[in-house]
Design an enzyme around this catalytic site. Sequence first.
Site, PDB file in Angstrom:
ATOM      1  N   LYS A 124       0.864  -1.188   0.000  1.00 46.74           N
ATOM      2  CA  LYS A 124       0.000   0.000   0.000  1.00 46.74           C
ATOM      3  C   LYS A 124       0.893   1.229   0.000  1.00 46.74           C
ATOM      4  CE  LYS A 124      -4.498   0.670  -0.052  1.00 46.74           C
ATOM      5  NZ  LYS A 124      -5.466  -0.141  -0.807  1.00 46.74           N
ATOM      6  N   ASP A 164      -6.800   4.277  -4.980  1.00 48.04           N
ATOM      7  CA  ASP A 164      -7.511   4.102  -3.718  1.00 48.04           C
ATOM      8  C   ASP A 164      -8.212   5.435  -3.475  1.00 48.04           C
ATOM      9  OD1 ASP A 164      -7.583   2.058  -1.287  1.00 48.04           O
ATOM     10  OD2 ASP A 164      -7.398   4.028  -0.381  1.00 48.04           O
ATOM     11  N   PHE A 236     -20.089   8.059  -1.102  1.00 45.95           N
ATOM     12  CA  PHE A 236     -20.723   8.353  -2.389  1.00 45.95           C
ATOM     13  C   PHE A 236     -19.688   8.386  -3.511  1.00 45.95           C
ATOM     14  CE2 PHE A 236     -19.458  12.368  -0.633  1.00 45.95           C
ATOM     15  CZ  PHE A 236     -19.153  13.218  -1.689  1.00 45.95           C
ATOM     16  N   GLY A 237     -18.560   7.711  -3.288  1.00 44.74           N
ATOM     17  CA  GLY A 237     -17.517   7.638  -4.305  1.00 44.74           C
ATOM     18  C   GLY A 237     -17.699   6.438  -5.219  1.00 44.74           C
ATOM     19  N   ASN A 238     -16.619   6.049  -5.889  1.00 44.02           N
ATOM     20  CA  ASN A 238     -16.688   4.950  -6.851  1.00 44.02           C
ATOM     21  C   ASN A 238     -17.149   3.646  -6.220  1.00 44.02           C
ATOM     22  OD1 ASN A 238     -16.021   6.231  -9.194  1.00 44.02           O
ATOM     23  ND2 ASN A 238     -13.879   5.585  -9.236  1.00 44.02           N
TER      24      ASN A 238
END
Length: 445
Positions: A124, A164, A236-238
Site C-alpha cells: 500500500k 484508492d 458516495f464515491g466509486n
Amino acid sequence: MNVDQLMNELERKHPGEKEYLQAVREVLASVEEVYNLNPQFEANKIAERIVEPDRIYAFKVPWVDDKGEVQVNIGYRVQFNNAIGPYKGGLRFHSSVNQSILKFLGFEQIFKNALTTLPMGGAKGGSDFNPRGKSDAEIMRFCQAFMTELWRYIGPETDVPAGDIGVGGREIGYLYGMYRKLARENTGVLTGKGMTYGGSLIRPEATGFGAIYFLEDMLKTNGQELKGKTVSVSGFGNVAWGAALKATELGAKVVTLSGPDGYVYDEAGLDAEKIDYLLELRASNNDIVSPYEERFPGSKFFAGKKPWEVKVDIALPCATQNELDGEDAKKLVENGVICVAEVSNMGCTPEAIDIFLHHKVLYGPGKAVNAGGVATSGLEMTQNSMKLNWTREEVDAKLHQIMHSIHQTCVQYGTEPGGYINYMKGANIAGFMKVANSMVEQGVV
C-alpha cells in the site's frame, strides 16, 4: 504462537500505530488455533515475519501550486509481503494518510490478494496530499513529483500500484505518464489505467460489483436473496457507486448515501438517474452529499449523522476504516439487520464485529467482500502482459467467478459447529494459510 505476547511486543516496537495494530490482532486472533496446529509455522517464525513489512519507503514530495508557491507533502510505499507474487495495492491521497494507516492497509492487502487466487503480494502507499479543491494542473504536478520518487521501486514484476481514496483515473493517468517517461517503457506497472493506454473495462465499478456478488452468495447460503431487500450504503464515491448500481440492478432498494457532512435517506430508493448523480457529486470537488436532498424531493438529509440508524435488511459500509462502531452495530441489530458486509477496508470496529458475531448476524470482512477491486486489477495486469483487452462481459464473468471462489473458501474455513459461518475467521485463515505455506516453502528470506 501467543497472540497477546506477540501483540505486546508489536505495541512496544510500533507505539501509537492503532490501525495497524488493530488489523494485526484481528488476523492473529482468528488464525491462532490453526497456526498452533502447524509446527512448521512456529519453527519458521511465520507470525513474527508476516506482521512486519518487507520495507517501507518514505519520501518528501515538493511541488508548486497554481500561485507559484512551493508545497511539501510526504509520500510512502509500504511493500509488505511478496511471497505469492509481485507487491500489489493501491495509492491513497488524503490528508489522513500516515504510516499506521498504510501499514494496516498493506497488511490486509496480503490476505485479500491471496484470497483472489491470483499471484499477487500485498502493499500500500500514498501521501497526505488531498486532491480535493486542487486544479488539474496542481494534481498533475503533484503526481509527477510523487512518481519521480516512487518509480525506481516499482515495476510490472516487482510492485504494481493501483488507485484508492483520492486516486482515480485522472491521477493514475498522470502517475503513469511520468513513470513511462522516467522508465522509458510501456508496461502494466499501474492498474486502473484509462482504456486508451491499457486499462480494463469495469475497473472503476469492480470493488462495488464484486461486493454485491459476494453478498449474493452470503444470502443464498443462508436461504435468502438480494431481490426485495433494503440496503444502507455509506459514502458516495466509486465504491458506493458500484455497489449501489449492482444492488439496484439485482432488485435491492438502496436507501442511503453519506459523506462527512451527514447522510441522505431516500425511502423510494435509488434509480438510474440518482445513481448517475453520484458521479456528479463525486466530480464536484467537495465532500458533501446534502445537495442530493434539493435535487430529489422526498429524500431527507441528516446533518452530522451516520446512516446506520436507518432500519434496513443489509448494511454496506463503503467509505473508510472504522466507520461503523459498537453503538452503530447495536442500532442495526435492534432494527433487525440480517447482513453487514464491509465494502470499505476494515469498515467496522472490533466492538461492532463482536456484536454482529454474538447475534449471529451475517458479517463479511473487507478483505473478502471488497476483493473485487484488486481482483480486477489483477485481471488488468494479465491483459497487459498478454497485450490484449477482454470485453466487459469477459471481465465481469471472471470477476463473478473469483468472488464466488472467495466465498466458497470462506465457508470452508469459517463454518462453525452450529452451522453459522464466521466469514472473518474463514477469510483470515484461508488467506493466511496460503501465504504462510508459501513462506515456509521458500525458506527464511
